[in-house]
Scaffold this active site. Structure first.
Site, short mmCIF file in Angstrom:
data_model
loop_
_atom_site.label_atom_id
_atom_site.label_comp_id
_atom_site.label_asym_id
_atom_site.label_seq_id
_atom_site.Cartn_x
_atom_site.Cartn_y
_atom_site.Cartn_z
N LYS A 13 23.49 8.37 124.75
CA LYS A 13 22.76 7.52 123.67
C LYS A 13 23.70 6.98 122.40
CE LYS A 13 18.93 9.54 123.22
NZ LYS A 13 19.08 10.76 124.07
N ARG A 127 29.48 20.06 122.97
CA ARG A 127 29.43 19.54 121.48
C ARG A 127 28.74 20.99 120.55
NH1 ARG A 127 24.99 15.27 120.79
NH2 ARG A 127 23.52 16.90 121.20
N ARG A 133 25.59 21.88 116.19
CA ARG A 133 24.33 21.39 116.01
C ARG A 133 23.28 22.32 115.88
NH1 ARG A 133 22.49 15.37 118.10
NH2 ARG A 133 20.50 16.17 118.62
N ARG A 144 14.20 20.49 124.37
CA ARG A 144 14.50 19.27 124.31
C ARG A 144 14.24 18.48 125.63
NH1 ARG A 144 19.91 19.58 121.45
NH2 ARG A 144 19.94 17.26 121.86
P1 AP5 Z 1 25.68 11.90 122.73
O1 AP5 Z 1 26.18 10.64 122.96
O2 AP5 Z 1 25.37 12.59 121.40
O3 AP5 Z 1 24.09 11.89 123.64
P2 AP5 Z 1 22.74 11.44 123.14
O4 AP5 Z 1 21.94 11.14 124.19
O5 AP5 Z 1 22.89 11.06 121.74
O6 AP5 Z 1 22.33 13.09 123.04
P3 AP5 Z 1 21.57 13.79 121.68
O7 AP5 Z 1 21.55 15.31 122.07
O8 AP5 Z 1 21.97 13.40 120.46
O9 AP5 Z 1 19.83 13.38 121.91
P4 AP5 Z 1 18.54 13.69 121.45
O10 AP5 Z 1 17.87 12.49 122.04
O11 AP5 Z 1 18.23 15.12 121.99
O12 AP5 Z 1 18.88 13.78 119.87
P5 AP5 Z 1 18.34 12.92 118.64
O13 AP5 Z 1 19.37 12.94 117.71
O14 AP5 Z 1 17.67 11.72 119.14
O15 AP5 Z 1 26.41 12.87 123.69
C1 AP5 Z 1 26.33 14.22 123.81
C2 AP5 Z 1 27.68 14.89 123.97
O16 AP5 Z 1 28.20 14.36 125.38
C3 AP5 Z 1 28.74 14.58 123.03
O17 AP5 Z 1 29.49 15.65 122.81
C4 AP5 Z 1 29.47 13.46 123.71
O18 AP5 Z 1 30.85 13.30 122.98
C5 AP5 Z 1 29.35 13.74 125.09
N1 AP5 Z 1 29.49 12.56 125.94
C6 AP5 Z 1 28.83 11.32 125.76
N2 AP5 Z 1 29.18 10.41 126.85
C7 AP5 Z 1 30.09 11.18 127.60
C8 AP5 Z 1 30.66 10.81 128.67
N3 AP5 Z 1 30.54 9.60 129.36
N4 AP5 Z 1 31.63 11.58 129.25
C9 AP5 Z 1 31.75 12.92 128.70
N5 AP5 Z 1 31.10 13.24 127.57
C10 AP5 Z 1 30.23 12.52 127.12
O19 AP5 Z 1 17.10 13.60 118.37
C11 AP5 Z 1 17.19 14.99 117.67
C12 AP5 Z 1 15.75 15.46 117.09
O20 AP5 Z 1 15.40 14.84 116.10
C13 AP5 Z 1 14.70 15.66 118.35
O21 AP5 Z 1 14.85 16.78 119.13
C14 AP5 Z 1 13.37 15.62 117.47
O22 AP5 Z 1 13.24 16.86 116.89
C15 AP5 Z 1 13.77 14.55 116.25
N6 AP5 Z 1 13.82 13.27 116.42
C16 AP5 Z 1 14.39 12.23 116.92
N7 AP5 Z 1 13.94 11.06 117.07
C17 AP5 Z 1 12.63 11.32 117.13
C18 AP5 Z 1 11.55 10.44 117.20
N8 AP5 Z 1 11.65 9.37 117.54
N9 AP5 Z 1 10.30 11.12 117.25
C19 AP5 Z 1 10.25 12.45 116.99
N10 AP5 Z 1 11.05 13.21 116.88
C20 AP5 Z 1 12.40 12.69 116.80
#
Ligand code: AP5
Length: 190
Positions: A13, A127, A133, A144
């Protein structure tokens, strides 16, 4: 363009939102990034969220909605936005619908990035080794993924019932996935 990016942790994402933001010339709003910035700045909100995030659980709906509303009220969202990480459960999906109706900016499309679990785990492990992280530990990742399956996956059906979901294969080169998203969004919003 008003777009929500849905997908499990590690589905890409954030990676894709950074590209889509330039393509559509609209801001990328990541609730995870907003929360991490609050944790780093040690604001009252950040102090509340820190431990919850490190465990891989969801921060309370009220906190995240308040933060999101504040961000959506900034002038750069007038031409649209990409939401990454919100909504995370059905309550948040309902709240988002109400906020967007109130500001007259209904959602155009929700993009669901599909990636198999073993690849999600592999990407996050990569990552973790590079960036360290705090919620990329094996235990927090398990939490998660569980939270995603139980609470966030139903949001896809919520948007499907509104005819707003388009599913995209998130496996492959980043550029390839990006091209798929742009094509799917064009078809869905035609
Ligand atoms: P990346 O692009 O970072 O993937 P992502 O889907 O953004 O994954 P996240 O782990 O950041 O998502 P998340 O939903 O757990 O975290 P968030 O920050 O929203 O890619 C991941 C890795 O893969 C990277 O190293 C990238 O380079 C690699 N990659 C990507 N595409 C690739 C490809 N095509 N090929 C190869 N490699 C690739 O949330 C974190 C925390 O915040 C939550 O757990 C929660 O505690 C809190 N939080 C956030 N939003 C809310 C909400 N709305 N409500 C309540 N709590 C919330």
């Amino acid at each position: 363009m008003r777009l929500v990016l849905l997908g499990a942790p590690g589905s890409g994402k954030g990676t894709q939102a950074a590209r889509l933001k330039d393509h559509y010339a609209i801001p990328h709003i990541s609730t995870g990034d907003l929360l991490r910035a609050a944790v780093k700045a040690e604001t009252a909100l950040g102090l509340k969220a820190k431990a919850v995030m490190e465990r891989g659980e969801l921060v309370s709906d009220d906190i995240v909605l308040g933060m999101l509303e504040e961000r959506l009220s900034e002038s750069d969202t007038a031409s649209g936005f990409i939401l990454d990480g919100y909504p995370r459960n059905l309550a948040q999906a309902g709240a988002l619908g109400e906020v967007l109706a109130r500001i007259g900016q209904p959602l155009d499309v929700a993009v669901q990035l599909d990636v198999p679990t073993d690849l999600l785990v592999e990407r996050i492990a990569g990552r973790a080794a590079q960036e360290g992280r705090k919620d990329d530990t094996p235990e927090a990742v398990r939490t998660r993924l569980g939270v995603y399956n139980e609470q966030t996956a139903p949001v896809v059906d919520f948007y499907r019932e509104q005819g707003k979901v388009t599913c995209v294969n998130g496996v492959g080169e980043m550029d390839e996935v990006f091209d798929r998203i742009v094509t799917a969004v064009a078809e869905a919003t035609d």
